[in-house]
Design a protein around this motif. Structure first.
Motif, PDB file in Angstrom:
ATOM      1  N   ARG A  44       0.839  -1.211   0.000  1.00  0.00           N
ATOM      2  CA  ARG A  44       0.000   0.000   0.000  1.00  0.00           C
ATOM      3  C   ARG A  44       0.873   1.259   0.000  1.00  0.00           C
ATOM      4  O   ARG A  44       0.575   2.219  -0.710  1.00  0.00           O
ATOM      5  CB  ARG A  44      -0.931  -0.027   1.207  1.00  0.00           C
ATOM      6  CG  ARG A  44      -1.883   1.128   1.258  1.00  0.00           C
ATOM      7  CD  ARG A  44      -2.949   1.003   0.180  1.00  0.00           C
ATOM      8  NE  ARG A  44      -3.829   2.151   0.281  1.00  0.00           N
ATOM      9  CZ  ARG A  44      -4.233   2.864  -0.753  1.00  0.00           C
ATOM     10  NH1 ARG A  44      -3.894   2.529  -1.969  1.00  0.00           N
ATOM     11  NH2 ARG A  44      -5.006   3.900  -0.583  1.00  0.00           N
ATOM     12  N   TRP A  45       1.950   1.260   0.807  1.00  0.00           N
ATOM     13  CA  TRP A  45       2.843   2.424   0.837  1.00  0.00           C
ATOM     14  C   TRP A  45       3.450   2.670  -0.535  1.00  0.00           C
ATOM     15  O   TRP A  45       3.601   3.806  -0.948  1.00  0.00           O
ATOM     16  CB  TRP A  45       3.950   2.241   1.855  1.00  0.00           C
ATOM     17  CG  TRP A  45       3.498   2.118   3.270  1.00  0.00           C
ATOM     18  CD1 TRP A  45       2.359   2.637   3.832  1.00  0.00           C
ATOM     19  CD2 TRP A  45       4.168   1.420   4.310  1.00  0.00           C
ATOM     20  NE1 TRP A  45       2.294   2.297   5.163  1.00  0.00           N
ATOM     21  CE2 TRP A  45       3.383   1.565   5.488  1.00  0.00           C
ATOM     22  CE3 TRP A  45       5.352   0.696   4.384  1.00  0.00           C
ATOM     23  CZ2 TRP A  45       3.763   1.010   6.706  1.00  0.00           C
ATOM     24  CZ3 TRP A  45       5.722   0.146   5.592  1.00  0.00           C
ATOM     25  CH2 TRP A  45       4.939   0.299   6.746  1.00  0.00           C
ATOM     26  N   GLN A  46       3.793   1.589  -1.227  1.00  0.00           N
ATOM     27  CA  GLN A  46       4.402   1.750  -2.545  1.00  0.00           C
ATOM     28  C   GLN A  46       3.421   2.412  -3.508  1.00  0.00           C
ATOM     29  O   GLN A  46       3.795   3.302  -4.259  1.00  0.00           O
ATOM     30  CB  GLN A  46       4.897   0.414  -3.101  1.00  0.00           C
ATOM     31  CG  GLN A  46       5.701   0.612  -4.380  1.00  0.00           C
ATOM     32  CD  GLN A  46       6.528  -0.593  -4.740  1.00  0.00           C
ATOM     33  OE1 GLN A  46       6.796  -1.463  -3.923  1.00  0.00           O
ATOM     34  NE2 GLN A  46       6.963  -0.644  -5.970  1.00  0.00           N
ATOM     35  N   VAL A  47       2.175   1.997  -3.471  1.00  0.00           N
ATOM     36  CA  VAL A  47       1.160   2.630  -4.323  1.00  0.00           C
ATOM     37  C   VAL A  47       1.031   4.106  -3.962  1.00  0.00           C
ATOM     38  O   VAL A  47       1.015   4.975  -4.835  1.00  0.00           O
ATOM     39  CB  VAL A  47      -0.200   1.911  -4.181  1.00  0.00           C
ATOM     40  CG1 VAL A  47      -1.310   2.727  -4.824  1.00  0.00           C
ATOM     41  CG2 VAL A  47      -0.138   0.530  -4.786  1.00  0.00           C
ATOM     42  N   TRP A 102      -2.963   5.677   4.595  1.00  0.00           N
ATOM     43  CA  TRP A 102      -2.808   4.253   4.892  1.00  0.00           C
ATOM     44  C   TRP A 102      -3.594   3.881   6.150  1.00  0.00           C
ATOM     45  O   TRP A 102      -4.326   2.890   6.167  1.00  0.00           O
ATOM     46  CB  TRP A 102      -1.335   3.896   5.033  1.00  0.00           C
ATOM     47  CG  TRP A 102      -1.101   2.529   5.582  1.00  0.00           C
ATOM     48  CD1 TRP A 102      -1.421   1.343   4.998  1.00  0.00           C
ATOM     49  CD2 TRP A 102      -0.510   2.208   6.849  1.00  0.00           C
ATOM     50  NE1 TRP A 102      -1.062   0.293   5.815  1.00  0.00           N
ATOM     51  CE2 TRP A 102      -0.496   0.805   6.955  1.00  0.00           C
ATOM     52  CE3 TRP A 102       0.021   2.961   7.885  1.00  0.00           C
ATOM     53  CZ2 TRP A 102       0.018   0.150   8.062  1.00  0.00           C
ATOM     54  CZ3 TRP A 102       0.533   2.304   8.992  1.00  0.00           C
ATOM     55  CH2 TRP A 102       0.525   0.916   9.066  1.00  0.00           C
ATOM     56  N   ALA A 103      -3.473   4.676   7.210  1.00  0.00           N
ATOM     57  CA  ALA A 103      -4.169   4.376   8.467  1.00  0.00           C
ATOM     58  C   ALA A 103      -5.682   4.339   8.252  1.00  0.00           C
ATOM     59  O   ALA A 103      -6.371   3.480   8.811  1.00  0.00           O
ATOM     60  CB  ALA A 103      -3.803   5.405   9.528  1.00  0.00           C
ATOM     61  N   GLU A 111      -5.287  -1.713  14.157  1.00  0.00           N
ATOM     62  CA  GLU A 111      -5.775  -0.647  15.020  1.00  0.00           C
ATOM     63  C   GLU A 111      -4.633   0.340  15.207  1.00  0.00           C
ATOM     64  O   GLU A 111      -4.006   0.396  16.254  1.00  0.00           O
ATOM     65  CB  GLU A 111      -6.270  -1.221  16.332  1.00  0.00           C
ATOM     66  CG  GLU A 111      -7.519  -2.070  16.146  1.00  0.00           C
ATOM     67  CD  GLU A 111      -8.052  -2.648  17.442  1.00  0.00           C
ATOM     68  OE1 GLU A 111      -7.581  -2.249  18.525  1.00  0.00           O
ATOM     69  OE2 GLU A 111      -8.941  -3.503  17.350  1.00  0.00           O
ATOM     70  N   ILE A 112      -4.360   1.112  14.157  1.00  0.00           N
ATOM     71  CA  ILE A 112      -3.275   2.076  14.200  1.00  0.00           C
ATOM     72  C   ILE A 112      -3.865   3.459  13.950  1.00  0.00           C
ATOM     73  O   ILE A 112      -4.600   3.667  12.992  1.00  0.00           O
ATOM     74  CB  ILE A 112      -2.156   1.736  13.188  1.00  0.00           C
ATOM     75  CG1 ILE A 112      -0.945   2.635  13.393  1.00  0.00           C
ATOM     76  CG2 ILE A 112      -2.654   1.747  11.759  1.00  0.00           C
ATOM     77  CD1 ILE A 112       0.326   2.137  12.720  1.00  0.00           C
ATOM     78  N   SER A 113      -3.542   4.368  14.834  1.00  0.00           N
ATOM     79  CA  SER A 113      -4.042   5.733  14.690  1.00  0.00           C
ATOM     80  C   SER A 113      -3.234   6.456  13.616  1.00  0.00           C
ATOM     81  O   SER A 113      -2.103   6.060  13.309  1.00  0.00           O
ATOM     82  CB  SER A 113      -3.900   6.482  16.017  1.00  0.00           C
ATOM     83  OG  SER A 113      -2.530   6.748  16.284  1.00  0.00           O
ATOM     84  N   PRO A 114      -3.788   7.518  13.062  1.00  0.00           N
ATOM     85  CA  PRO A 114      -3.010   8.300  12.101  1.00  0.00           C
ATOM     86  C   PRO A 114      -1.681   8.793  12.688  1.00  0.00           C
ATOM     87  O   PRO A 114      -0.656   8.755  12.003  1.00  0.00           O
ATOM     88  CB  PRO A 114      -3.942   9.467  11.749  1.00  0.00           C
ATOM     89  CG  PRO A 114      -5.313   8.884  11.911  1.00  0.00           C
ATOM     90  CD  PRO A 114      -5.189   7.970  13.111  1.00  0.00           C
ATOM     91  N   ASP A 115      -1.675   9.225  13.937  1.00  0.00           N
ATOM     92  CA  ASP A 115      -0.425   9.692  14.554  1.00  0.00           C
ATOM     93  C   ASP A 115       0.599   8.571  14.673  1.00  0.00           C
ATOM     94  O   ASP A 115       1.787   8.774  14.418  1.00  0.00           O
ATOM     95  CB  ASP A 115      -0.688  10.295  15.934  1.00  0.00           C
ATOM     96  CG  ASP A 115      -1.365  11.660  15.853  1.00  0.00           C
ATOM     97  OD1 ASP A 115      -1.304  12.302  14.779  1.00  0.00           O
ATOM     98  OD2 ASP A 115      -1.957  12.074  16.866  1.00  0.00           O
ATOM     99  N   ALA A 116       0.136   7.381  15.058  1.00  0.00           N
ATOM    100  CA  ALA A 116       1.055   6.240  15.156  1.00  0.00           C
ATOM    101  C   ALA A 116       1.567   5.842  13.770  1.00  0.00           C
ATOM    102  O   ALA A 116       2.745   5.484  13.614  1.00  0.00           O
ATOM    103  CB  ALA A 116       0.364   5.050  15.824  1.00  0.00           C
ATOM    104  N   ALA A 117       0.708   5.932  12.758  1.00  0.00           N
ATOM    105  CA  ALA A 117       1.122   5.621  11.388  1.00  0.00           C
ATOM    106  C   ALA A 117       2.176   6.616  10.910  1.00  0.00           C
ATOM    107  O   ALA A 117       3.161   6.225  10.276  1.00  0.00           O
ATOM    108  CB  ALA A 117      -0.088   5.630  10.455  1.00  0.00           C
TER     109      ALA A 117
END
Length: 145
Positions: A44-47, A102-103, A111-117
């Protein structure tokens, strides 16, 4: 349900990269990635960072296995150089936008928050930059029981 554990790390080559795993101490520069499935995340990060499509690892949903996952739930994969480089050169806003997108798309699988991502991608980008600088490949091991 037990969550996945793992880490992204730098290594010289595949032969060296296979010396890691749960409970194995090592001296490789690394970033933990517990609680996510890093193979799905890397695709997903690559996209998001490169816009890759077509006949590449993103389109086929495959990363290059160094240690293929067996019934024990353990695997090691090589992060594509294109993604390593994209992470290394991405600026702060680009990383933040990628992490938040991504988050938002991976919930509730992780269960990852945007800040943690954002924090994860910032640490991973610094690791990737070190890999580019020292000509080291980026790998990931994880265990998903």
């Amino acid at each position: 349900m037990t969550k996945a554990v793992g880490e992204f790390y730098l290594a010289e080559d595949d032969e060296v990269a296979v010396k890691v795993g749960p409970g194995k101490r090592h001296e490789f520069p690394a970033v933990p990635c517990d609680g996510i499935y890093p193979d799905d995340a890397a695709l997903r990060w690559q996209v998001l960072l490169t816009g890759s499509s077509g006949e590449d690892s993103v389109a086929t949903g495959r990363l290059r296995d160094v240690v293929p996952m067996a019934n024990d739930g353990f695997t090691v994969f090589a992060v594509p150089d294109e993604l390593r480089t994209a992470l290394a050169v991405a600026g702060g806003e680009r990383l933040r936008t990628t992490a938040v997108a991504w988050a938002e798309t991976c919930y509730p699988d992780y269960e990852i928050s945007p800040d943690a991502a954002v924090g994860l991608l910032e640490r991973l980008a610094a690791l990737a930059a070190r890999g580019v600088e020292h000509e080291l490949s980026l790998y990931c091991w994880y265990f998903a029981p």
